[in-house]
Design an enzyme around this catalytic site. Structure first.
Site, short mmCIF file in Angstrom:
data_model
loop_
_atom_site.label_atom_id
_atom_site.label_comp_id
_atom_site.label_asym_id
_atom_site.label_seq_id
_atom_site.Cartn_x
_atom_site.Cartn_y
_atom_site.Cartn_z
N LYS A 237 28.29 -3.29 26.35
CA LYS A 237 28.25 -4.24 25.24
C LYS A 237 29.18 -5.42 25.46
CE LYS A 237 29.78 -1.43 22.15
NZ LYS A 237 30.11 -0.28 23.01
N HIS B 197 39.91 -4.91 29.90
CA HIS B 197 39.17 -5.99 29.25
C HIS B 197 39.84 -7.34 29.51
CE1 HIS B 197 36.02 -4.34 26.39
NE2 HIS B 197 36.46 -3.27 27.01
#
Length: 169
Positions: free
Chosen positions: A14, A49
């Site tokens: 995602k 991330h």
């Protein structure tokens, strides 16, 4: 209000997909992070991330106040990652979830810049055995349905592959 909602399971891809959607727009970009680093494993996920994003990204930490973070992002394209953790933070802090949802909808309605929201699809598994987990699943499902109805585009990610459920790819 024009935004894209990206749904999928845990570790489905995602975030990468959402980052690619935002990268279609001119930098600089804002990344609104809702995660809180409570343990080493979560710190490692957050670091992963951040390392994946370049200098074009500004991170705004917003575990609770998404409307303020969206206002801070201003006219920059923005990625909110993720609504599921935001909901968790609200629940654990015993905040007014209905009011928080209304605040988010109002903030989204006021944005003109590209906006991508990421959330986990939690309704594909078994019925949880405890009341808190069932309440979380129900609230997350309701939030996802509400935002999907309002979104210009909704993408579902499975195994890193996007399926456009609504709108343009």
């Amino acid at each position: 209000m024009s935004f894209t909602l990206v749904l999928g399971g845990a570790r489905s891809g995602k975030s990468r997909h959402a980052e690619a959607l935002i990268a279609r727009h001119p930098a600089p970009w804002a990344y609104i992070a809702t995660a809180e680093a409570w343990d080493d494993e979560m710190r490692a996920r957050i670091a992963e991330h951040r390392a994946r994003r370049g200098a074009e990204w500004t991170t705004i930490d917003a575990p609770l106040d998404l409307p303020a973070a969206l206002a801070e992002a201003g006219a920059r394209p923005v990625l909110v990652d993720c609504l599921t953790l935001w909901l968790t933070n609200l629940m654990l802090g015993e905040h007014d979830i209905a009011a928080a949802g209304a605040g988010l909808r109002a903030a989204l309605a006021g944005r003109a810049a590209p906006t991508v929201l990421v959330a986990n699809e939690v309704g594909l598994g078994i019925v949880p055995e405890n009341a808190l987990a069932r309440r979380f699943r129900d609230l997350a499902g309701g939030l996802n349905q509400d935002l999907a109805a309002r979104a210009a585009s909704v993408h579902f990610i499975a195994a890193g592959l996007p399926l456009v459920l609504k709108g343009e790819p």
